[in-house]
Structure formats: structure tokens, C-alpha cells
Design a protein around this motif. Structure first.
Motif, PDB file in Angstrom:
ATOM      1  N   ASP A  94      30.929  59.183  38.837  1.00  0.00           N
ATOM      2  CA  ASP A  94      30.882  59.545  40.149  1.00  0.00           C
ATOM      3  C   ASP A  94      32.391  60.121  40.548  1.00  0.00           C
ATOM      4  OD1 ASP A  94      28.669  59.485  42.579  1.00  0.00           O
ATOM      5  OD2 ASP A  94      30.640  58.800  43.542  1.00  0.00           O
ATOM      6  N   ASP A  95      33.018  59.993  41.860  1.00  0.00           N
ATOM      7  CA  ASP A  95      34.286  60.260  42.040  1.00  0.00           C
ATOM      8  C   ASP A  95      35.260  59.343  41.774  1.00  0.00           C
ATOM      9  OD1 ASP A  95      33.164  62.753  43.237  1.00  0.00           O
ATOM     10  OD2 ASP A  95      32.773  61.713  44.997  1.00  0.00           O
ATOM     11  N   ILE A  96      34.839  58.305  40.843  1.00  0.00           N
ATOM     12  CA  ILE A  96      35.915  57.101  40.655  1.00  0.00           C
ATOM     13  C   ILE A  96      36.608  57.396  39.013  1.00  0.00           C
ATOM     14  CG2 ILE A  96      36.104  54.826  40.231  1.00  0.00           C
ATOM     15  CD1 ILE A  96      33.651  54.198  42.111  1.00  0.00           C
ATOM     16  N   VAL A  97      37.886  57.500  39.262  1.00  0.00           N
ATOM     17  CA  VAL A  97      38.608  57.766  38.089  1.00  0.00           C
ATOM     18  C   VAL A  97      39.046  56.206  37.789  1.00  0.00           C
ATOM     19  CG1 VAL A  97      40.398  58.776  36.761  1.00  0.00           C
ATOM     20  CG2 VAL A  97      39.158  60.053  38.794  1.00  0.00           C
ATOM     21  N   MET A  98      38.854  55.921  36.539  1.00  0.00           N
ATOM     22  CA  MET A  98      39.391  54.640  36.018  1.00  0.00           C
ATOM     23  C   MET A  98      40.542  55.186  34.897  1.00  0.00           C
ATOM     24  SD  MET A  98      35.657  52.591  35.254  1.00  0.00           S
ATOM     25  CE  MET A  98      36.593  51.374  34.331  1.00  0.00           C
ATOM     26  N   ASN A  99      41.871  54.479  35.255  1.00  0.00           N
ATOM     27  CA  ASN A  99      42.696  54.850  34.324  1.00  0.00           C
ATOM     28  C   ASN A  99      42.730  54.313  32.958  1.00  0.00           C
ATOM     29  OD1 ASN A  99      44.396  56.049  36.532  1.00  0.00           O
ATOM     30  ND2 ASN A  99      45.122  53.916  37.194  1.00  0.00           N
ATOM     31  N   LEU A 100      41.991  53.164  32.923  1.00  0.00           N
ATOM     32  CA  LEU A 100      41.586  52.660  31.461  1.00  0.00           C
ATOM     33  C   LEU A 100      39.962  52.343  31.363  1.00  0.00           C
ATOM     34  CD1 LEU A 100      44.576  50.003  31.341  1.00  0.00           C
ATOM     35  CD2 LEU A 100      44.293  52.340  29.818  1.00  0.00           C
ATOM     36  N   PRO A 101      39.468  52.600  30.331  1.00  0.00           N
ATOM     37  CA  PRO A 101      38.190  52.417  30.051  1.00  0.00           C
ATOM     38  C   PRO A 101      37.507  50.944  30.150  1.00  0.00           C
ATOM     39  CG  PRO A 101      38.962  53.000  27.961  1.00  0.00           C
ATOM     40  CD  PRO A 101      40.107  53.036  29.036  1.00  0.00           C
ATOM     41  N   ILE A 102      38.580  50.051  30.665  1.00  0.00           N
ATOM     42  CA  ILE A 102      38.026  48.666  30.656  1.00  0.00           C
ATOM     43  C   ILE A 102      38.422  48.160  32.250  1.00  0.00           C
ATOM     44  CG2 ILE A 102      38.845  48.135  28.401  1.00  0.00           C
ATOM     45  CD1 ILE A 102      41.414  47.160  29.183  1.00  0.00           C
ATOM     46  N   TYR A 103      37.373  47.089  32.513  1.00  0.00           N
ATOM     47  CA  TYR A 103      37.457  46.559  33.838  1.00  0.00           C
ATOM     48  C   TYR A 103      37.169  45.050  33.566  1.00  0.00           C
ATOM     49  CZ  TYR A 103      32.441  47.182  33.287  1.00  0.00           C
ATOM     50  OH  TYR A 103      31.044  47.272  33.033  1.00  0.00           O
ATOM     51  N   ILE A 104      37.922  44.244  34.484  1.00  0.00           N
ATOM     52  CA  ILE A 104      37.519  42.687  34.630  1.00  0.00           C
ATOM     53  C   ILE A 104      36.209  42.627  35.172  1.00  0.00           C
ATOM     54  CG2 ILE A 104      38.357  40.698  35.435  1.00  0.00           C
ATOM     55  CD1 ILE A 104      41.141  41.893  35.914  1.00  0.00           C
ATOM     56  N   ASN A 105      35.279  41.962  34.514  1.00  0.00           N
ATOM     57  CA  ASN A 105      33.945  41.982  34.931  1.00  0.00           C
ATOM     58  C   ASN A 105      33.799  40.655  35.757  1.00  0.00           C
ATOM     59  OD1 ASN A 105      31.304  43.117  35.067  1.00  0.00           O
ATOM     60  ND2 ASN A 105      30.770  42.537  33.132  1.00  0.00           N
ATOM     61  N   ALA A 106      32.533  40.688  36.653  1.00  0.00           N
ATOM     62  CA  ALA A 106      32.295  39.687  37.678  1.00  0.00           C
ATOM     63  C   ALA A 106      32.143  38.341  37.112  1.00  0.00           C
ATOM     64  CB  ALA A 106      30.907  40.108  38.138  1.00  0.00           C
ATOM     65  N   MET A 107      33.004  37.855  37.933  1.00  0.00           N
ATOM     66  CA  MET A 107      32.977  36.360  37.218  1.00  0.00           C
ATOM     67  C   MET A 107      33.095  34.976  38.797  1.00  0.00           C
ATOM     68  SD  MET A 107      35.625  36.024  34.091  1.00  0.00           S
ATOM     69  CE  MET A 107      37.057  37.137  34.972  1.00  0.00           C
ATOM     70  N   THR A 108      34.105  35.507  39.645  1.00  0.00           N
ATOM     71  CA  THR A 108      34.342  34.353  40.417  1.00  0.00           C
ATOM     72  C   THR A 108      34.337  34.852  41.993  1.00  0.00           C
ATOM     73  OG1 THR A 108      36.659  35.176  40.154  1.00  0.00           O
ATOM     74  CG2 THR A 108      35.941  33.291  38.733  1.00  0.00           C
ATOM     75  N   GLY A 109      34.608  33.904  42.718  1.00  0.00           N
ATOM     76  CA  GLY A 109      34.408  33.990  44.374  1.00  0.00           C
ATOM     77  C   GLY A 109      33.529  32.984  44.909  1.00  0.00           C
ATOM     78  N   GLY A 110      33.262  32.697  45.731  1.00  0.00           N
ATOM     79  CA  GLY A 110      32.172  31.558  46.730  1.00  0.00           C
ATOM     80  C   GLY A 110      32.735  30.357  46.948  1.00  0.00           C
ATOM     81  N   SER A 111      33.943  30.030  46.460  1.00  0.00           N
ATOM     82  CA  SER A 111      34.487  28.724  46.763  1.00  0.00           C
ATOM     83  C   SER A 111      36.074  28.899  46.716  1.00  0.00           C
ATOM     84  CB  SER A 111      34.108  27.690  45.510  1.00  0.00           C
ATOM     85  OG  SER A 111      35.080  28.112  44.649  1.00  0.00           O
ATOM     86  N   ASN A 112      36.561  27.708  47.516  1.00  0.00           N
ATOM     87  CA  ASN A 112      38.168  27.887  47.703  1.00  0.00           C
ATOM     88  C   ASN A 112      38.822  28.122  46.310  1.00  0.00           C
ATOM     89  OD1 ASN A 112      37.965  27.734  50.450  1.00  0.00           O
ATOM     90  ND2 ASN A 112      38.108  25.788  50.443  1.00  0.00           N
TER      91      ASN A 112
ATOM     92  N   ALA B  60      48.509  45.137  38.535  1.00  0.00           N
ATOM     93  CA  ALA B  60      49.698  45.390  37.660  1.00  0.00           C
ATOM     94  C   ALA B  60      49.341  46.274  36.457  1.00  0.00           C
ATOM     95  CB  ALA B  60      50.094  43.811  37.128  1.00  0.00           C
ATOM     96  N   THR B  61      48.052  46.183  36.011  1.00  0.00           N
ATOM     97  CA  THR B  61      47.379  46.777  34.829  1.00  0.00           C
ATOM     98  C   THR B  61      46.852  48.292  35.252  1.00  0.00           C
ATOM     99  OG1 THR B  61      45.503  45.557  34.730  1.00  0.00           O
ATOM    100  CG2 THR B  61      47.478  44.749  33.544  1.00  0.00           C
ATOM    101  N   GLY B  62      46.405  48.252  36.350  1.00  0.00           N
ATOM    102  CA  GLY B  62      45.732  49.462  36.621  1.00  0.00           C
ATOM    103  C   GLY B  62      44.337  49.499  36.533  1.00  0.00           C
ATOM    104  N   ILE B  63      43.698  48.601  36.091  1.00  0.00           N
ATOM    105  CA  ILE B  63      42.330  48.529  35.764  1.00  0.00           C
ATOM    106  C   ILE B  63      41.415  47.988  36.909  1.00  0.00           C
ATOM    107  CG2 ILE B  63      42.993  47.727  33.233  1.00  0.00           C
ATOM    108  CD1 ILE B  63      41.781  45.042  33.723  1.00  0.00           C
ATOM    109  N   ALA B  64      40.304  48.332  36.882  1.00  0.00           N
ATOM    110  CA  ALA B  64      39.260  48.093  37.531  1.00  0.00           C
ATOM    111  C   ALA B  64      38.756  46.626  37.766  1.00  0.00           C
ATOM    112  CB  ALA B  64      38.084  49.190  37.802  1.00  0.00           C
ATOM    113  N   MET B  65      38.102  46.190  38.693  1.00  0.00           N
ATOM    114  CA  MET B  65      37.730  44.908  38.580  1.00  0.00           C
ATOM    115  C   MET B  65      36.489  44.409  39.427  1.00  0.00           C
ATOM    116  SD  MET B  65      40.066  42.263  40.820  1.00  0.00           S
ATOM    117  CE  MET B  65      38.670  40.509  40.685  1.00  0.00           C
ATOM    118  N   ALA B  66      35.675  43.753  39.211  1.00  0.00           N
ATOM    119  CA  ALA B  66      34.497  43.236  39.941  1.00  0.00           C
ATOM    120  C   ALA B  66      34.409  41.818  40.269  1.00  0.00           C
ATOM    121  CB  ALA B  66      33.228  43.508  39.116  1.00  0.00           C
ATOM    122  N   VAL B  67      34.191  41.552  41.352  1.00  0.00           N
ATOM    123  CA  VAL B  67      33.938  40.033  42.010  1.00  0.00           C
ATOM    124  C   VAL B  67      32.662  39.612  41.486  1.00  0.00           C
ATOM    125  CG1 VAL B  67      35.369  40.571  44.113  1.00  0.00           C
ATOM    126  CG2 VAL B  67      32.984  40.591  44.135  1.00  0.00           C
TER     127      VAL B  67
END
Length: 354
Positions: A51-69, A84-91
Motif C-alpha cells: 500500500d503506501d507503507i514503507v517498511m525499512n526492514l522486511p521483518i516485524y514484531i508480530n501480535a503478542m501482547t496487551g490487555g493487562s497491566n 530503536a531498530t526501525g521495524i514495524a510491530m503489531a499489538v
């Protein structure tokens, strides 16, 4: 049990070695060595775009966490790592935050810590359009993941038992939100048949998320008193097989495919990219290093993997991610047998550079 406690249990179980499925289909793929790469290491470009999203690296942190303190604290650390690393991430799934305002900050923290980063929101296929829009707006997400997790829900003691209407709901969400929608599995892989169903309703982005990484059937079964679903722990297709099942859509460019599940090292990432993945998600390995050694060690590891990715591309004579799809790769053993039975042509991969 509350949703918040369940999120904490998921993380506790996900970092155990037993949560990883011993699937080695990546070892059924071998690159044909190129003795004359005719390029320099500094020429490698690891950018990947959808789409219009440019990822600096072809890796991303995949969905894992959230929903509790507690998992909100992990989200904050993951956001720092992504920044710090410039990679994408998913919550992780935002259902808890959508239903309980007191937990919203466990997700919003990722944007506070990483204001300019690429961040994916995450909901289930049964979520209303209103909740989908709220999930994106919660932290100005760049894209929205819709996760498919029927096996997990079935084994989950307090899980969902009705999966009717998923396709219609996904179609409605795609039409309503203003960001790319990535439909993703949660570690059970996808088939050509599933991709046809998704393509028919207008899905353009898919994460096939195959078997081989964090095993949510195993995790949910551990939460059951009698552990009666142990026989389902090998359910689903591996990441490699899922990518091969997706070739019709990759070659026709009808869909942009992402891959995750069972990534062990940079070579596994390169193999996914060679099979047509636009980006590769990593979850469990990052979480385990984070919990064991802290976020600075995770940052070091990702930076080291980045250097190794560039090195492997150089060996193969590939300047870009797209160039990897012209590198010959031989498919053997279990993966080859699967392809032959499913009518997937493995020979063309072995002769792509000719």
C-alpha cells in the motif's frame, strides 16, 4: 477467569520451550548456490512496501501482547525495540481494551513510545465495525490485523464456539476502515481454498502465519484441567507450506502475502521472502529474549539479524527483496510430497534463475 488474567497466562505459557512446535519445513528448502554474485554488500536494499507503507526492514514484531497491566509493560518495551531498530510491530488482540477503558493505555503506550513507527492494530473476525474503527483510532494504527483463531478458541476453556459470519464481517470491516486490513492466522497456516474465500470478499493483505512457532492449541490445552486436546497440538499447515499454497495469489499479485510462524534465524526469513512474502513476522523468539535478557539484548539481536540478512542477499546476488524471487530454491522431503499431492509445481522454483 477474566480476559486480563488470560492474557497474562498466554505470555507465561508462550515463553516456555514446550510452546514451540518442532516443525522443520524450512530445512526442506535449499538455495542453489551462486558462485558469482556480481554485487557488493552495500548495494543491498532491505526496504519492503505495501500500500503506501514503507517498511525499512522486511521483518516485524508480530501480535503478542496487551490487555493487562503486565502485558502493557511488555508492549511498552516492544515499542521501544521497534523504535530503536526501525521495524514495524503489531499489538495483540485489542478486545480487552475495546471492552474495558481502563486497559486502553496498555495499547496506546506503543504509539507514545514509538510516535513515528509503523504499528498494526489487531482484532478478531467477529468484532463489529464500530470496534474495528476504535481499534485503529486507539493509537493511530497504520494497518489493521484481523486474526483468525478457530482452533485456539475451540481448545480455549472459555473460548468462542460460533464462527458463523466471519467472511461477511471481514468484508464489512475492509470497506469501513481507512487503513490496509491484513487478515492473519495465529499459527495454523492457510490453504489455497482459504485464500480464494478471502480474495472473493476483497482481502488484499494476508499473513499466512503457519504452524511451527508459538502453538496456541498447546497453550490453551495447558489451561484445561484434563489437557484433553493434546492430540491437536500438530494441527495446521507450516509456514513454508502455507506460502506454497499461496503461490497463485503471489504470482498474480492479487494479494500481498506476509509470513510468520516458526522463524528461527535470518535464513528462514530469506526463505519466506524468496517464496514471495512481503514481510516476515517474529513473535515468540523476541518475547523469550526480552523476558530472559531484556530489551537491549533484543535490539542487539535484531540489528545483528539485519546485518545477516544483507549478507545472505549478497551471497545470493540479490540486491532487493524482490530479487530473491528469482533465486533458485530446491524443495525436498515432506514439503515436496505435500506439493505433489496438492498439485503445486515445485520444479519451477528449482530453475528460476535459468
Amino acid at each position: 477467569m477474566t480476559r486480563e488474567n488470560r492474557k497474562n497466562e498466554h505470555v507465561k505459557l508462550a515463553i516456555k520451550p514446550e510452546s514451540i512446535q518442532p516443525v522443520t519445513h524450512f530445512d526442506n528448502l535449499s538455495f542453489v548456490h551462486n558462485s558469482i554474485p556480481e554485487m557488493a554488500w552495500k548495494e543491498v536494499d532491505l526496504n519492503s512496501k505495501f500500500d503506501d507503507i514503507v517498511m525499512n526492514l522486511p521483518i516485524y514484531i508480530n501480535a503478542m501482547t496487551g490487555g493487562s497491566n503486565k502485558t502493557g509493560e511488555i508492549n511498552a518495551e516492544l515499542a521501544d525495540i521497534a523504535s530503536a531498530t526501525g521495524i514495524a510491530m503489531a499489538v495483540g488482540s485489542q478486545h480487552a481494551g475495546l471492552r474495558n477503558d481502563s486497559l486502553v493505555d496498555t495499547y496506546r503506550v506503543v504509539r507514545k513510545r514509538n510516535p513515528k513507527g509503523i504499528i498494526f492494530a489487531n482484532i478478531g473476525a467477529d468484532v463489529s465495525i464500530e470496534f474495528a474503527l476504535q481499534a485503529v483510532d486507539m493509537f493511530e494504527a497504520n494497518a489493521l490485523q484481523i486474526h483468525l483463531n478457530a482452533p485456539q478458541e475451540i481448545v480455549m476453556p472459555d473460548g468462542e464456539r460460533n464462527f458463523k459470519g466471519w467472511l461477511h464481517q471481514i468484508e464489512q470491516v475492509i470497506q469501513a476502515v481507512h487503513v490496509p486490513v491484513i487478515v492473519k492466522e495465529v499459527g495454523f497456516g492457510m490453504s489455497t481454498e482459504t485464500l480464494h474465500l478471502l480474495n472473493d470478499i476483497g482481502v488484499k493483505y494476508v499473513d499466512v502465519s503457519g504452524r511451527g512457532g508459538t502453538n496456541f492449541v498447546w497453550i490453551e490445552n495447558q489451561r484445561r484441567e484434563n489437557k484433553e486436546y493434546n492430540y491437536l497440538k500438530e494441527w495446521g499447515q507450516s509456514t513454508v507450506i502455507s506460502l506454497l499454497e499461496a503461490q497463485e495469489f503471489i504470482q498474480s499479485k492479487k494479494m500481498t502475502i506476509f509470513a510468520s510462524g516458526g522463524i528461527r534465524n535470518p535464513l528462514d526469513i530469506i526463505k519466506c521472502l524468496s517464496l514471495g512474502a512481503k514481510g516476515v513476522g517474529i513473535g515468540g523468539p523476541i518475547l523469550r529474549i526480552l523476558k530472559r535478557d531484556g530489551k537491549e539484548r533484543v535490539i542487539e539481536e535484531i540489528n545483528e539479524w539485519t546485518l545477516q540478512l544483507k549478507s545472505i542477499l549478497t551471497i545470493l546476488g540479490a540486491r532487493t527483496i524482490s530479487d530473491l524471487q528469482t533465486c533458485s530454491i530446491v524443495i525436498t522431503k515432506d514439503v515436496r510430497e505435500w506439493c505433489e499431492l496438492r498439485g503445486i509445481d515445485v520444479m519451477r522454483f528449482a530453475h528460476r534463475s535459468l
